[in-house]
Design a protein around this motif. Sequence first.
Motif, mmCIF file in Angstrom:
data_model
loop_
_atom_site.group_PDB
_atom_site.id
_atom_site.type_symbol
_atom_site.label_atom_id
_atom_site.label_comp_id
_atom_site.label_asym_id
_atom_site.label_seq_id
_atom_site.Cartn_x
_atom_site.Cartn_y
_atom_site.Cartn_z
ATOM 1 N N ALA A 1 0.008 -21.034 36.368
ATOM 2 C CA ALA A 1 -0.564 -22.156 37.123
ATOM 3 C C ALA A 1 0.256 -22.407 38.370
ATOM 4 N N GLY A 2 0.468 -21.368 39.157
ATOM 5 C CA GLY A 2 1.273 -21.502 40.358
ATOM 6 C C GLY A 2 0.451 -21.902 41.566
ATOM 7 N N GLN A 3 1.120 -22.482 42.549
ATOM 8 C CA GLN A 3 0.462 -22.854 43.791
ATOM 9 C C GLN A 3 0.321 -21.628 44.686
ATOM 10 N N ALA A 4 -0.375 -21.792 45.782
ATOM 11 C CA ALA A 4 -0.695 -20.669 46.670
ATOM 12 C C ALA A 4 -0.102 -20.901 48.045
ATOM 13 N N SER A 5 0.162 -19.816 48.749
ATOM 14 C CA SER A 5 0.542 -19.898 50.156
ATOM 15 C C SER A 5 -0.732 -20.053 50.990
ATOM 16 N N TYR A 6 -0.570 -20.502 52.220
ATOM 17 C CA TYR A 6 -1.746 -20.683 53.056
ATOM 18 C C TYR A 6 -2.423 -19.352 53.343
ATOM 19 N N LEU A 7 -1.657 -18.294 53.590
ATOM 20 C CA LEU A 7 -2.257 -16.995 53.905
ATOM 21 C C LEU A 7 -3.044 -16.447 52.720
ATOM 22 N N ASP A 8 -2.516 -16.614 51.505
ATOM 23 C CA ASP A 8 -3.269 -16.188 50.325
ATOM 24 C C ASP A 8 -4.556 -16.999 50.193
ATOM 25 N N PHE A 9 -4.439 -18.324 50.359
ATOM 26 C CA PHE A 9 -5.619 -19.178 50.278
ATOM 27 C C PHE A 9 -6.674 -18.753 51.302
ATOM 28 N N VAL B 1 -10.062 -9.695 44.370
ATOM 29 C CA VAL B 1 -9.408 -10.123 45.603
ATOM 30 C C VAL B 1 -7.891 -10.026 45.452
ATOM 31 N N ALA B 2 -7.374 -10.439 44.297
ATOM 32 C CA ALA B 2 -5.924 -10.395 44.079
ATOM 33 C C ALA B 2 -5.401 -8.961 44.115
ATOM 34 N N ARG B 3 -6.162 -8.014 43.570
ATOM 35 C CA ARG B 3 -5.729 -6.610 43.609
ATOM 36 C C ARG B 3 -5.681 -6.097 45.045
ATOM 37 N N ARG B 4 -6.641 -6.537 45.866
ATOM 38 C CA ARG B 4 -6.608 -6.135 47.279
ATOM 39 C C ARG B 4 -5.350 -6.669 47.969
ATOM 40 N N LEU B 5 -5.040 -7.928 47.719
ATOM 41 C CA LEU B 5 -3.870 -8.520 48.352
ATOM 42 C C LEU B 5 -2.581 -7.882 47.839
ATOM 43 N N GLU B 6 -2.566 -7.524 46.583
ATOM 44 C CA GLU B 6 -1.384 -6.874 46.019
ATOM 45 C C GLU B 6 -1.138 -5.520 46.693
ATOM 46 N N GLN B 7 -2.209 -4.800 46.942
ATOM 47 C CA GLN B 7 -2.068 -3.496 47.614
ATOM 48 C C GLN B 7 -1.682 -3.673 49.079
ATOM 49 N N ALA B 8 -2.228 -4.699 49.726
ATOM 50 C CA ALA B 8 -1.951 -4.903 51.142
ATOM 51 C C ALA B 8 -0.575 -5.515 51.387
ATOM 52 N N TRP B 9 -0.096 -6.359 50.467
ATOM 53 C CA TRP B 9 1.174 -7.071 50.654
ATOM 54 C C TRP B 9 2.033 -6.945 49.384
ATOM 55 N N PRO B 10 2.533 -5.755 49.087
ATOM 56 C CA PRO B 10 3.269 -5.547 47.833
ATOM 57 C C PRO B 10 4.565 -6.354 47.752
ATOM 58 N N ASP B 11 5.210 -6.620 48.877
ATOM 59 C CA ASP B 11 6.474 -7.354 48.811
ATOM 60 C C ASP B 11 6.304 -8.771 48.279
ATOM 61 N N ASN C 1 3.116 -10.067 46.949
ATOM 62 C CA ASN C 1 2.020 -10.266 46.000
ATOM 63 C C ASN C 1 2.029 -9.285 44.833
ATOM 64 N N ALA C 2 3.068 -8.502 44.687
ATOM 65 C CA ALA C 2 3.132 -7.560 43.565
ATOM 66 C C ALA C 2 3.116 -8.325 42.233
ATOM 67 N N GLY C 3 2.225 -7.917 41.351
ATOM 68 C CA GLY C 3 2.122 -8.542 40.029
ATOM 69 C C GLY C 3 1.449 -9.886 40.016
ATOM 70 N N ARG C 4 0.943 -10.346 41.143
ATOM 71 C CA ARG C 4 0.331 -11.679 41.199
ATOM 72 C C ARG C 4 -1.184 -11.578 41.135
ATOM 73 N N GLY C 5 -1.760 -12.455 40.338
ATOM 74 C CA GLY C 5 -3.207 -12.529 40.231
ATOM 75 C C GLY C 5 -3.697 -13.908 40.598
ATOM 76 N N VAL C 6 -4.960 -14.152 40.274
ATOM 77 C CA VAL C 6 -5.567 -15.461 40.531
ATOM 78 C C VAL C 6 -6.249 -15.926 39.253
ATOM 79 N N HIS C 7 -5.931 -17.105 38.837
ATOM 80 C CA HIS C 7 -6.556 -17.685 37.648
ATOM 81 C C HIS C 7 -7.515 -18.789 38.077
#
Length: 805
Positions: free
Chosen positions: A74-82, A239-249, A251-257
Amino acid sequence: MTGGLLDDVRLAARSLRRSPGFVAVALATMAVGIGVSTALFSAVDGVLLRPLPYPHPERLVALFTTNPERNLLAGQASYLDFADWRAQSRSFEAMAALHAAGAVIGGAEPQHVPAARVTAGFFDVFGAAAERGRVFGPEADERPETVAVLSHALWQRRFGADEAIVGRTVVLDGDPFTVVGVLPARFKPPEAAREAQLFLPLSLDGSALRSRGGRYLDVVGRLRAEATTAEALAEMATVARRLEQAWPDSNAGRGVHVRTLRDATVESARAPLIVLFVAVGFLLLIAATNVAHLLLPRALARRPEVAVRVALGASRFRVARQILTEIVLLWLLGAAAGVTLAAWLVSLFVALAPTQIPRLDEVTMDWRVLLFGVLSALVTGLAFGLLPALQATRVQPADSLHGGRMPALSRHRLSGILVAAEMALALVLLVGAGLTVESLKHLMAEPPGFDPDGVLTAEINLPAKRYPTSESRAQFYASLLARLGSPPGVFAAAVVTPLPLSSDAVRTRVTVPGRNQAPADAPRSLYHAATPGYFRAMRIPLRRGRGLGEGDTRDAPPVAVVNESFAARVFPGEDPLGRRVRIGVGTGEGDPDTFEIVGVVGDVHHRSLGRAMEPEVYVPQAQHAWPWAVVVVRTTGDPQALAPAVRGEVGRLDPELAVIATATMRERLAASLAAPRFVASLLSLFAAVAAPLAGIGLYGVLATAVARRAGEIGVRMALGARVRDVLRLVVGEAARMAGAGIAAGVVAAIGLTRLMAALLFGVGPRDPRTFLAVAATLFTIALAAALVPAWRAARIDPAAALRRE
């Protein structure tokens, strides 16, 4: 209608009027059970069951950043991820981000008000329209500094319900804002900004637009009419998998619930309220069983009357219906008394409940709660009135003609079952209360890692426009601390971001230069920016090295102090002093990100006393000065007496600033324990009612049995039975009933207390000491309840008893 229900009601009312004492005791017992259960149902209904107060609330969801490897669900999001979530999703009609903040309304008396910074689309998500003017449009993200929307309460309180408020310019944090709208009084902000009275467009500085690591936004969305939560969850996973591939540093291992907004809102209150509701259900059953104890002898005493009526041609169904009508009428009267009591208990519950419970303002007595009270009375009345009614009709006409009596054994067995059930229910309640009280004792005895006595705290938020850089903010706090160090009795003063036992927490990823470690595997730590006097003001012990010093300025080499958990987690088996670490948070341009560890301090509980210690890193506030911070002042006198001085010095330094809130650390510590103390207090109250009710029920059964078996006891004594034999007979009967109930209750409690595991600290749900203490207490109550009936049995005159026989 002759022989109909109306006649049954008239006869029932007439019968009850002839027994005022019995009715008073029964009504009092039922009022307690129904009243308490109805009041708690109002809380469960208002918090957990009632739909959120927005149009089509079933389509509202909350979106969270997740990291399953670190149990971050239940983590918060950065503006760029949002921004990417919103742009790449198709399941949502609207999506918005918000950040709870605050603002100072300028004027002769500057006032801090809770505020929410929101993106365009926030009001679309909640289906909110302005009562006056308008809400934000799409331009809010493009021109975030120019407009404001007021809550109805703020409009009335601060602006005197000025009809010309729309278009008026107000000064917020020293900058002009145009009021474009006023919200209706019925609009309630979401839980993430529950106290917000002012809504401003989200301000984005350069770091927010460059970094995906600054996760501080709560994200909400409104699903399209044809979309489901499951479909949105699947889409956001893509969408989370796309961001993980684009920004591994980042967003690695991060998803969206994705989960419903109602579930996300009430999650913290679900377990305590369910436990309390189950407990109060047991209390209602105990009260109902007690009333059944009162009804059973009354029903059995009517057997001769029933036998005559059956002999004269009345059907058993007709007689049973009349008796059951009397019992149900009694329970409905109890419902009226209980609902009246519940109305008072609901207001008491709302007043005493901790503020951490969401949606408390929606807890009311309405038709749903009244319906629950009436239905619970009807169901328990029928369930517990059926047995007495059936017992009264289990009679043969010849019994009345021959003067015979029904065997005492069957009556005794039914009463014994009821007593055992009552004891079992009481044991479960007492075990639950005992576990929560024991847990609370452990929490209160848990060292917080600092000394809370004699410390005043004051929250401050510096406006970004007037304090745009870390240097300007550091200079303000340095000037403030210099002023606060002069009053007599002040032992130390400091500034920290954030403060322990607050609702704020900053977490950062920690990497060690030179280590071959993937970013996703880097340990995470709580982060604090503090001034040199902080450890002294809070009395956090220094374990090794040094603390933060006056020489740790902006121009000095970046240094950090870590806690013992940090040292053990990041440098297991190594000396952390002199090692360098890189942290992933900053406050603006030019902030250092790599620090040399110069000291190790003791662990501090940050979130709550019930959570395990976490790694923490402290950096000099002069090198990482945040806009929001907490001033900490330790004094030898009453800390609250310093509050006017703190407010005055802040106003003298900057007349457009206002202190957000002041509180002592002792008050903050007490507030962190409010929820467990509330649960423990209610369960203890329920147990304090249940245990005597169980004892009274056992007493009633034994007293009735002794009175009915007086002849048998007299014969025993005439044949040589001694007083101790009679005492052993009665007390042994009580011990057998209580023992059976306690054994059944232990089995039930072992299964049910697993529901409480998440609420306990320092004690397990099957704590043997608690179980033994509760069992011993109940058994003692049972023996005490048997003393008076046993004494009466021992005083029976054998000759008089034989004459009656």
